[in-house]
Design a protein around this motif. Structure first.
Motif, short mmCIF file in Angstrom:
data_model
loop_
_atom_site.label_atom_id
_atom_site.label_comp_id
_atom_site.label_asym_id
_atom_site.label_seq_id
_atom_site.Cartn_x
_atom_site.Cartn_y
_atom_site.Cartn_z
N PRO A 170 12.57 -69.98 -67.84
CA PRO A 170 11.41 -70.58 -68.53
C PRO A 170 10.37 -71.02 -67.51
O PRO A 170 10.72 -71.46 -66.42
CB PRO A 170 12.03 -71.81 -69.23
N GLU A 193 6.93 -72.36 -68.88
CA GLU A 193 5.89 -73.20 -69.47
C GLU A 193 6.16 -73.41 -70.95
O GLU A 193 6.52 -72.47 -71.65
CB GLU A 193 4.57 -72.43 -69.29
N ASN A 194 6.03 -74.67 -71.40
CA ASN A 194 6.20 -74.96 -72.82
C ASN A 194 4.88 -75.50 -73.36
O ASN A 194 4.19 -76.26 -72.68
CB ASN A 194 7.33 -75.96 -73.01
N SER A 195 4.53 -75.10 -74.59
CA SER A 195 3.21 -75.47 -75.13
C SER A 195 3.08 -76.97 -75.36
O SER A 195 1.98 -77.48 -75.49
CB SER A 195 2.95 -74.71 -76.44
N GLU A 198 5.37 -79.48 -73.59
CA GLU A 198 5.82 -80.25 -72.43
C GLU A 198 5.22 -79.75 -71.11
O GLU A 198 5.35 -80.39 -70.07
CB GLU A 198 7.34 -80.19 -72.41
N ILE A 206 9.87 -72.25 -80.53
CA ILE A 206 10.96 -73.20 -80.28
C ILE A 206 11.14 -74.12 -81.49
O ILE A 206 10.22 -74.84 -81.88
CB ILE A 206 10.65 -74.07 -79.03
N HIS A 241 13.47 -80.71 -71.17
CA HIS A 241 12.28 -80.23 -71.87
C HIS A 241 12.45 -80.35 -73.38
O HIS A 241 11.51 -80.63 -74.11
CB HIS A 241 12.01 -78.77 -71.50
N GLN A 293 10.44 -82.82 -76.25
CA GLN A 293 9.76 -82.23 -77.41
C GLN A 293 10.23 -82.82 -78.74
O GLN A 293 9.76 -82.43 -79.80
CB GLN A 293 9.99 -80.71 -77.43
N ALA A 339 5.57 -75.18 -81.54
CA ALA A 339 5.94 -75.14 -80.11
C ALA A 339 6.42 -73.75 -79.69
O ALA A 339 7.15 -73.07 -80.41
CB ALA A 339 7.01 -76.17 -79.82
N THR A 371 7.74 -71.58 -76.02
CA THR A 371 8.01 -71.59 -74.57
C THR A 371 7.76 -70.19 -74.03
O THR A 371 8.08 -69.19 -74.67
CB THR A 371 9.44 -72.07 -74.25
N ARG A 372 7.17 -70.16 -72.85
CA ARG A 372 6.87 -68.90 -72.17
C ARG A 372 7.91 -68.70 -71.07
O ARG A 372 8.21 -69.63 -70.31
CB ARG A 372 5.46 -69.00 -71.59
#
Ligand code: PRE
Length: 313
Positions: free
Chosen positions: A57, A59-61, A63, A89, A112, A116, A179, A181-182
């Motif tokens: 992972p 990046e999270n939109s 966090e 997510i 993370h 969230q 949400a 996650t990338r």
């Protein structure tokens, strides 16, 4: 590489959101998949040749950046991002059968995931203690141990529904229903993935010291060439207080003239700049390119300068 001989590492155990991201890669379902207990181990197995690529992972939109990944790919032997994947997510709260929400004193999950679900936790179990977990799936599977040091876990709906020993106490407990996650698929340096027209380039730029305005100059390399940034964050290098690097995602491929020119500019300002790859965007959104920053404009500008240099009296 034929599909059956490819080995992928990922942040495990089985059932993490990271594994869901890996399964989006064509052929990954039939390939060897090696779960790792942390991002660094997954990447090191690629560095030392035990695996061909790692899904981790980034990046999270909600966090933001996943610091373990940002730091690991910025240091050590070089790696290259060859692909990205987006995973929506959603979180559930699980416990062993018989445990009610009112019984819960301690909850484990990935940091993370915990970040969230703050609103739901504060509203429903405000005094609960958080026990950090290496992943959402590891926290859920830990509940099946007799001596689990917590009574509930936050994890993906899939793992909860597939494990008979786990009971879902609450669904959709994430603070943000949208949400995402990338994730990135990371390999050893090699040929760049081909330009698709909807690409992303990732670089790590150490901030030069004793150089007033260096950050402005770094940003200028992109701005003056019309290159849009989709992520920029600073991380401490760990060397000493006040020493930082910038982790940057820019729209476009290193073979786009405007991006290549920006990369050259970054190298002049910060020679230790690390190129982490050019790869297709998962959302397939093409960059908006102004006419004066197109490949044709760069080509004609270089031809004009060459004509000046080569002109005979
Ligand atoms: O624990 C997992 O399931 C992971 O894949 C890690 C991870 C993360 O690092 O952000 C992935 C997606 C969610 O945002 C929460 C945790």
């Amino acid at each position: 590489m034929s599909v059956s001989t490819v080995t992928y590492t990922f942040l495990g155990p089985e059932g993490t959101f990271t594994e869901a991201a890996l399964l989006q890669v064509p052929g990954a379902a039939d390939a060897k998949r090696v779960p790792c207990s942390n991002v660094n181990t997954a990447l090191d197995k690629v560095r030392n040749g035990e695996a061909d690529a790692a899904m981790v992972p980034i990046e999270n939109s909600v966090e933001g950046g996943v610091t373990a990944t940002l730091d690991s790919i910025a240091n050590g032997p070089e790696l290259r991002i060859i692909r990205e994947a987006l995973v929506p997510i959603t979180f559930v709260l699980v416990a062993r059968p018989g445990v009610e929400i009112s019984d819960i004193r301690r909850i484990s999950t990935h940091g993370h995931a915990w970040a969230q679900c703050r609103i739901w936790i504060d509203a429903n179990i405000p005094d609960v203690e958080y026990v950090p977990g290496s992943s959402t799936a590891a926290a859920a599977m830990g509940l099946l141990e007799d001596d689990a040091p917590y009574d509930a876990a936050i994890c993906a709906p899939l793992i909860a529904s597939e494990q008979p020993g786990l009971n879902i106490l609450a669904e959709n407990i994430g603070d943000n229903a949208e949400a995402v996650t990338r994730f990135i698929l990371v390999s050893r340096p090699g040929a760049l993935p081909e330009r698709t027209g909807a690409d992303k380039t990732t670089v790590v730029v150490p901030l030069p010291e004793d150089h007033p305005g260096a950050l402005m100059e770094i940003l200028d390399q992109f701005a003056t060439r019309g290159v849009n940034l989709s992520r920029i964050e600073s991380r401490p290098t760990g060397l000493y207080l006040g020493h930082y690097f910038f982790s940057i995602d820019a729209d476009g491929h290193a073979s786009d003239a405007r991006v290549a020119d920006a990369l050259a500019g970054l190298h002049r300002i910060s020679p230790a700049t690390r190129f982490l790859g050019s790869y297709a965007r998962a959302d397939k959104q093409s960059a908006v390119v102004a006419p004066h920053t197109s490949d044709a404009a760069f080509k004609s500008a270089h031809a004009w300068v060459d004509s000046i240099l080569n002109s005979q009296p």
